[in-house]
Write an enzyme that holds these catalytic residues in place. Structure first.
Site, PDB file in Angstrom:
ATOM      1  N   HIS A 155       0.850  -1.206   0.000  1.00 27.81           N
ATOM      2  CA  HIS A 155       0.000   0.000   0.000  1.00 27.81           C
ATOM      3  C   HIS A 155       0.886   1.256   0.000  1.00 27.81           C
ATOM      4  O   HIS A 155       0.589   2.233  -0.695  1.00 27.81           O
ATOM      5  CB  HIS A 155      -0.864   0.046   1.266  1.00 27.81           C
ATOM      6  CG  HIS A 155      -1.831  -1.090   1.395  1.00 27.81           C
ATOM      7  ND1 HIS A 155      -1.770  -2.011   2.410  1.00 27.81           N
ATOM      8  CD2 HIS A 155      -2.894  -1.441   0.626  1.00 27.81           C
ATOM      9  CE1 HIS A 155      -2.762  -2.884   2.281  1.00 27.81           C
ATOM     10  NE2 HIS A 155      -3.457  -2.568   1.201  1.00 27.81           N
ATOM     11  N   VAL A 214       4.778  -5.597  -4.511  1.00 31.76           N
ATOM     12  CA  VAL A 214       5.904  -5.544  -3.566  1.00 31.76           C
ATOM     13  C   VAL A 214       5.985  -6.918  -2.901  1.00 31.76           C
ATOM     14  O   VAL A 214       4.963  -7.505  -2.543  1.00 31.76           O
ATOM     15  CB  VAL A 214       5.699  -4.424  -2.522  1.00 31.76           C
ATOM     16  CG1 VAL A 214       6.856  -4.373  -1.538  1.00 31.76           C
ATOM     17  CG2 VAL A 214       5.542  -3.080  -3.228  1.00 31.76           C
TER      18      VAL A 214
END
Ligand code: PAF
Length: 286
Positions: free
Chosen positions: A37, A176
């Site tokens: 995020h 990620v």
């Protein structure tokens, strides 16, 4: 950083920012923020002058028996992380603010929502598309940021924005990963340390499958069979929900070795009761 709980507050702030000529960015999330995020927030920070982050665990994208009740939540930590990472506004609505008791309208992106996760989570993408369109209307920013980890979600949101003339640029950002390759997800919280380590198999198998596909020596069916066998032989994957090789834009299944363009290889597996998804995209010139 301001915390906004009402739709009217969001409208006021986004309109004020736009009136000042500032570029605005929206990062929609369900909270329990992680580096994935925060990479979206960073991308928004690089391109926008005002960043709006929404935190809302959207009940209508969870099916019966799914993890809505136990979905990880830590609003205090989220607010601190948002503040430290340069978010200007957090939209943190109550459920009643988002869905009135007489709510009747839903967004369905047909066909794209039927395969992969959609085949196993009926109604999931209808819930996602509905809440995302609502968020776009509540916070009409210039740009909205989504991660590529939820690849099918991204394709569906882009199509919804295109089909419904949403005046917002949809920006996708790389997945990620942990150092062992596991894609970051709020649901990784459910994994024990051993399961977290075992879960690295997903990305490894996806990457190997990508290499096989690029080499052209094996056809998609064989690559899929080998990947499923590897998952099964691991002993710790309880269930492979799907392992698919599809056109990255249309999500049509790729069946022949003579493919070209962009291909997504995506999987959903269950490790220790936790459903995990991941994907890789490989490309070959047409
Ligand atoms: O990816 C998510 O976290 C959610 O599906 C989203 C886009 C915030 C909609 O609830």
């Amino acid at each position: 950083m301001k915390i906004l709980t009402k739709i009217s507050q969001c409208r006021k702030e986004v309109e004020a920012a736009r009136r000042q000529g500032l570029v605005t960015g929206l990062v929609p999330t369900m909270g329990y923020l992680h580096q994935g995020h925060l990479s979206l927030v960073k991308a928004a920070g690089d391109q926008c002058q005002k960043i709006f982050l929404s935190i809302f665990v959207n009940p209508i994208q969870f099916g019966p028996g799914e993890d809505l009740q136990k979905y990880p939540r830590d609003p205090e930590r989220d607010m601190a992380l948002a503040r430290e990472n340069g978010v200007d506004y957090v939209f943190y609505p109550e459920e009643g603010q988002m869905y009135a008791k007489d709510h009747l309208t839903y967004v369905s992106v047909e066909r794209l929502a039927e395969a992969m996760c959609g085949a196993h989570r009926p109604g999931h993408f209808r819930g996602v598309a509905t809440v995302v369109l609502k968020l776009f209307n509540i916070i009409p920013a210039h740009k909205a940021y989504f991660g590529r980890k939820d690849y099918q979600q991204l394709v569906i949101i882009k199509k919804m924005a295109q089909d419904l003339n949403v005046n917002m640029e949809i920006i996708d950002c790389p997945t990620v990963r942990e150092s062992n390759g596991l894609a970051l997800s709020s649901r990784n919280k459910y994994l024990s340390p051993a399961e977290r380590e075992n879960a690295s198999i997903i990305y490894r198998v996806l990457k190997d499958s990508g290499k096989k596909l690029l080499s052209g020596k094996k056809d998609p069916k064989t690559i899929k069979k080998e990947a499923l066998e590897e998952f099964e032989d691991s002993g710790f994957i309880k269930k492979t929900e799907y392992f698919d090789i599809r056109d990255a834009a249309t999500l049509e299944e790729v069946k022949t070795a003579g493919w070209a363009g962009d291909i997504v290889i995506a999987a959903a597996v269950n490790i220790g009761g936790t459903r995990l998804i991941d994907n890789v995209v490989v490309s070959k010139k047409k």
